[in-house]
Write a protein that holds these residues in place. Structure first.
Motif, PDB file in Angstrom:
ATOM      1  N   HIS A 187      47.109  42.431  41.626  1.00 41.57           N
ATOM      2  CA  HIS A 187      46.092  43.197  40.906  1.00 41.57           C
ATOM      3  C   HIS A 187      44.814  42.365  40.891  1.00 41.57           C
ATOM      4  N   MET A 188      43.714  42.922  41.341  1.00 36.99           N
ATOM      5  CA  MET A 188      42.458  42.181  41.389  1.00 36.99           C
ATOM      6  C   MET A 188      41.369  42.917  40.619  1.00 36.99           C
ATOM      7  N   VAL A 189      40.573  42.135  39.879  1.00 41.43           N
ATOM      8  CA  VAL A 189      39.499  42.723  39.079  1.00 41.43           C
ATOM      9  C   VAL A 189      38.466  43.377  39.985  1.00 41.43           C
ATOM     10  N   LEU A 240      44.628  33.236  39.269  1.00 43.54           N
ATOM     11  CA  LEU A 240      45.545  34.358  39.159  1.00 43.54           C
ATOM     12  C   LEU A 240      46.608  34.075  38.117  1.00 43.54           C
ATOM     13  N   LEU A 253      41.860  39.496  31.897  1.00 45.24           N
ATOM     14  CA  LEU A 253      41.189  40.186  32.993  1.00 45.24           C
ATOM     15  C   LEU A 253      39.801  40.668  32.582  1.00 45.24           C
ATOM     16  N   ASP A 256      40.925  36.102  37.868  1.00 41.80           N
ATOM     17  CA  ASP A 256      40.385  37.075  38.826  1.00 41.80           C
ATOM     18  C   ASP A 256      41.386  38.169  39.144  1.00 41.80           C
ATOM     19  N   GLY A 257      42.630  37.909  38.816  1.00 38.78           N
ATOM     20  CA  GLY A 257      43.671  38.878  39.116  1.00 38.78           C
ATOM     21  C   GLY A 257      45.005  38.396  38.601  1.00 38.78           C
ATOM     22  N   THR A 307      41.089  46.476  36.331  1.00 36.24           N
ATOM     23  CA  THR A 307      41.182  46.076  37.731  1.00 36.24           C
ATOM     24  C   THR A 307      40.645  47.186  38.629  1.00 36.24           C
ATOM     25  N   GLN A 322      44.868  47.339  43.656  1.00 39.45           N
ATOM     26  CA  GLN A 322      46.298  47.047  43.589  1.00 39.45           C
ATOM     27  C   GLN A 322      46.774  46.869  45.036  1.00 39.45           C
TER      28      GLN A 322
END
Length: 344
Positions: free
Chosen positions: A152-154, A169, A199, A205-206, A223, A226
Motif C-alpha cells: 500500500h503506497m500513499v 514502510l 500514513l 510512505d506505505g 493511500t 495497492q
C-alpha cells in the motif's frame, strides 16, 4: 386468566434463562486487538466461538473483547494469556519479534506466495513435531495466516526493487522488516491500529499488509496505490494464533477440550483461508471503488522482486540456526505441505 398466562410465561422464560446460565459451566474471555467491525472479528472469531459453544452442548460461553478493551497494548496479548489475565487471545506472532522462530518459516517471502488455506493446513500438520516448541505457556487452538502482504503506497508507485530505495514502510514482523531492508527501504514497526495516522502524517510512505484491512482502517482514504505480484503473489505473510492459557486448558474436562478441538480442525483451517481470501477481495474492491489504483505486476516484475528478496531466507536460516533450529528443513517441509494442500 390472561394475567396468569403472562405470569406463567414470564416464569418459564426466567427458568429457561436460569437453566442456560447453569448450563454454561465454563466462561472464557477472548481478547484481541482489532475492532468488532473488522472481518477477522465478525467472520472468523465470532463464528469459531459459536462453533465451540455449540459443540459443548451449551457448557461453554466465549465472550469476545475486541480492540484491547480489557487493557494493554497489542504486543502484550501473548503475555496476558500466558499469565492468565485472559483465557484466550487472538494475536500476531510478530508483535513479539523472535518469540515464535519456527513458525516464521511460513512468513518468508518466496515461501508463502498466495494460498492462505494451504499454509493454515501445513502449519497444523507441522505443529506437533516442528512448531510446538514455540508455544510454551499456551495451548494453541489454531494457527493461521492472512492472504499475504500487499504493498500500500500513499502517493508513490513502486514496481521494481530499486523503486523502494529510501522509502519508509510499515511492517508487523521482523521477517517483513528484513524484506523491506532487502529492497533498500527502512522498516517501521507498529501495531496495525496505528497505521492510518502514520500514513496520513507521512510517518511512513506505505505499508506491507493485506487488502483485508482496508475497510476497517479506511486505508483507501490514506493511500493511492495497492500493489501485488502476478497471480496474487505477495511479499510473504503474517502468522497469527488463537491460544488459551495452558493452566486453564489443563483444568478442562475431556468433553470441553473436544469441543474446542472439533471447532478448530482442518476443515475449519481451510475455511479460515477462504474467509481471509474473500475479505481480501472485498478490501481491494473497496479501494478501487474509491478511486485507488490496483497495480498487478507483470510476471517478469514479480520474478525480479522475489529475486531481490532471496537474501531474506538465507538471513533467516542463519539466524535460527544459531538457536539450534534447522531453518532450511522447516522451509522445505512448509513448501512441500503447502503444495500438497494447494487450494488454488
Amino acid at each position: 386468566m390472561k394475567l396468569i398466562r403472562i405470569a406463567a410465561a414470564a416464569l418459564g422464560a426466567l427458568g429457561a434463562l436460569s437453566g442456560a446460565a447453569q448450563a454454561q459451566e465454563y466462561v472464557f474471555k477472548l481478547h484481541h486487538f482489532l475492532s468488532a467491525k473488522a472481518p477477522a472479528h465478525a467472520r472468523m472469531l465470532e463464528p469459531w466461538a459459536r462453533r465451540v459453544e455449540a459443540n459443548s452442548g451449551g457448557k461453554v460461553k466465549i465472550e469476545i473483547y475486541p480492540a484491547m478493551s480489557l487493557g494493554g497494548k497489542p504486543p502484550e496479548l501473548i503475555q496476558q494469556v500466558r499469565d492468565g489475565v485472559v483465557d484466550l487471545v487472538w494475536t500476531v506472532n510478530g508483535y513479539t519479534p523472535g518469540a515464535f522462530p519456527r513458525t516464521e518459516a511460513f512468513e518468508l517471502p518466496g515461501v508463502f506466495l498466495n494460498d492462505p488455506a494451504a499454509a493454515n493446513v501445513a502449519m497444523r500438520r507441522m505443529f506437533d513435531d516442528e512448531l510446538s516448541k514455540d508455544y510454551d505457556g499456551v495451548e494453541v487452538m489454531f494457527l493461521h495466516v492472512h492472504a499475504g502482504q500487499g504493498i500500500h503506497m500513499v502517493d508513490k508507485l513502486v514496481r521494481k526493487p530499486e523503486d523502494f530505495a529510501g522509502l519508509k514502510l510499515r511492517i508487523p514482523t521482523r521477517t517483513g522488516a528484513w524484506a523491506i531492508e532487502a529492497l533498500g527501504a527502512a522498516p517501521v514497526a507498529m501495531p496495525v491500529p496505528e497505521l492510518p495516522q502514520a500514513l496520513s502524517k507521512k510517518v511512513v510512505d506505505g505499508a506491507l499488509i493485506p487488502w483485508e484491512i482496508i475497510a476497517p482502517l479506511r486505508l483507501q482514504q490514506q493511500t493511492r496505490y495497492q500493489i501485488e505480484g502476478h497471480d496474487q503473489t505477495r511479499i510473504g505473510t503474517t502468522t497469527f494464533q488463537v491460544s488459551m492459557n495452558k493452566a486453564r486448558w489443563d483444568s478442562l474436562p475431556d468433553d470441553v477440550k473436544k469441543a474446542f478441538r472439533d471447532a478448530s480442525d482442518e476443515d475449519w483451517l481451510r475455511e479460515v483461508g477462504r474467509i481471509w481470501r474473500a475479505s481480501d477481495d472485498a478490501g481491494i474492491a473497496l479501494a478501487v471503488s474509491a478511486g485507488n489504483e490496483h497495480v498487478v505486476l507483470t510476471p517478469e516484475e514479480t520474478d525480479a522482486l522475489l529475486a531481490a528478496l532471496e537474501p531474506v531466507q538465507r538471513r533467516w536460516i542463519e539466524e535460527v540456526s544459531a538457536r539450534g533450529i534447522d531453518g532450511a528443513a522447516l522451509i522445505a517441509r512448509a513448501r512441500a505441505l503447502m503444495a500438497q494442500n494447494a487450494s488454488r
